[in-house]
Design an enzyme around this catalytic site. Structure first.
Site, PDB file in Angstrom:
ATOM      1  N   ARG A 257       0.845  -1.200   0.000  1.00  0.00           N
ATOM      2  CA  ARG A 257       0.000   0.000   0.000  1.00  0.00           C
ATOM      3  C   ARG A 257       0.876   1.244   0.000  1.00  0.00           C
ATOM      4  O   ARG A 257       1.804   1.360   0.772  1.00  0.00           O
ATOM      5  CB  ARG A 257      -0.902   0.018   1.242  1.00  0.00           C
ATOM      6  CG  ARG A 257      -1.591   1.340   1.527  1.00  0.00           C
ATOM      7  CD  ARG A 257      -2.680   1.642   0.495  1.00  0.00           C
ATOM      8  NE  ARG A 257      -3.168   3.007   0.552  1.00  0.00           N
ATOM      9  CZ  ARG A 257      -4.191   3.428   1.267  1.00  0.00           C
ATOM     10  NH1 ARG A 257      -4.839   2.591   2.050  1.00  0.00           N
ATOM     11  NH2 ARG A 257      -4.576   4.686   1.213  1.00  0.00           N
TER      12      ARG A 257
ATOM     13  N   ARG B  51      -5.403   1.980  -4.986  1.00  0.00           N
ATOM     14  CA  ARG B  51      -4.653   1.338  -3.902  1.00  0.00           C
ATOM     15  C   ARG B  51      -4.778  -0.171  -3.972  1.00  0.00           C
ATOM     16  O   ARG B  51      -5.779  -0.698  -4.414  1.00  0.00           O
ATOM     17  CB  ARG B  51      -5.132   1.837  -2.549  1.00  0.00           C
ATOM     18  CG  ARG B  51      -6.594   1.543  -2.314  1.00  0.00           C
ATOM     19  CD  ARG B  51      -7.231   2.422  -1.307  1.00  0.00           C
ATOM     20  NE  ARG B  51      -7.294   3.754  -1.849  1.00  0.00           N
ATOM     21  CZ  ARG B  51      -7.910   4.765  -1.265  1.00  0.00           C
ATOM     22  NH1 ARG B  51      -8.511   4.598  -0.131  1.00  0.00           N
ATOM     23  NH2 ARG B  51      -7.940   5.943  -1.805  1.00  0.00           N
TER      24      ARG B  51
ATOM     25  N   ASP C 132      -6.875  -0.982   1.360  1.00  0.00           N
ATOM     26  CA  ASP C 132      -7.200   0.057   2.331  1.00  0.00           C
ATOM     27  C   ASP C 132      -7.973  -0.604   3.459  1.00  0.00           C
ATOM     28  O   ASP C 132      -8.977  -1.277   3.207  1.00  0.00           O
ATOM     29  CB  ASP C 132      -8.047   1.145   1.655  1.00  0.00           C
ATOM     30  CG  ASP C 132      -8.266   2.354   2.534  1.00  0.00           C
ATOM     31  OD1 ASP C 132      -7.422   2.625   3.414  1.00  0.00           O
ATOM     32  OD2 ASP C 132      -9.275   3.051   2.332  1.00  0.00           O
TER      33      ASP C 132
ATOM     34  N   ASP D  28      -9.710   0.422   7.049  1.00  0.00           N
ATOM     35  CA  ASP D  28     -10.111   1.542   7.893  1.00  0.00           C
ATOM     36  C   ASP D  28     -10.912   1.063   9.085  1.00  0.00           C
ATOM     37  O   ASP D  28     -11.856   0.276   8.926  1.00  0.00           O
ATOM     38  CB  ASP D  28     -10.995   2.527   7.101  1.00  0.00           C
ATOM     39  CG  ASP D  28     -10.244   3.266   6.029  1.00  0.00           C
ATOM     40  OD1 ASP D  28      -9.081   3.641   6.272  1.00  0.00           O
ATOM     41  OD2 ASP D  28     -10.819   3.487   4.951  1.00  0.00           O
TER      42      ASP D  28
END
Length: 171
Positions: A94, A103, A106, A108
């Site tokens: 990444r 990307r 990811d 989160d």
């Protein structure tokens, strides 16, 4: 409840994580990341959503994204969990070249218990998650009654956002 992400005693927390990828075989990236999430010490992968294909936001000239959500039970403090997520992202090469850019992976933290955390590298609930169908659809799939601290129920926000750019990925 507003807390410091580093000064929390160890007890079992419920965490929702958003996953996304649009480079280097994104479905495989997400599948590998889910396995790696389940290997985090002091964390257990509880539930995983279906995978969804979503249109990019911001920078439109890039491949579509694959998104999913996962529920994790953990005794890790928020910052420690974040460190593990960033390490997984790094294993997937990444890079953070531009906001909303393409990307490989990811990860989160969307919601950590019902806590509101506001630190330079970690904000929960995740900003703008309540405005984004690609976050809400997989989240509501695995947690229909989840509450977004300070915002309300995710399913109520989902009813307000457009969902035409999100498609269930059938494998």
């Amino acid at each position: 409840m507003s807390l410091s992400a580093t000064n929390i005693s160890a007890f079992r927390s419920t965490v929702y994580v958003g996953l996304g990828a649009n480079l280097q075989h994104p479905v495989l990236q997400i599948k590998r990341a889910l396995q790696e999430l389940d290997e985090i010490p002091e964390a257990e992968l509880v539930r995983v959503s279906s995978f969804y294909e979503t249109a990019p936001i911001g920078i439109l000239d890039q491949p579509v994204f694959i998104n999913a959500a996962a529920e994790i039970a953990t005794t890790l403090a928020p910052q420690k969990l974040l460190e593990h997520l960033m390490a997984i992202e790094a294993m997937h090469s990444r890079t953070r070249l531009e906001k909303n850019g393409p990307r490989t992976l990811d990860l989160d933290i969307l919601i950590f218990n019902e806590w509101r955390i506001n630190e330079p590298d970690l904000v929960t609930p995740h900003p703008r998650m309540h405005e984004r169908a690609f976050v809400l659809i997989p989240l509501v799939e695995i947690a229909p009654d989840v509450y977004i601290p300070g915002k309300g129920f995710a399913k109520e926000w989902l009813a307000r956002v457009g969902t035409s750019d999100v498609r269930l990925l059938l494998e």
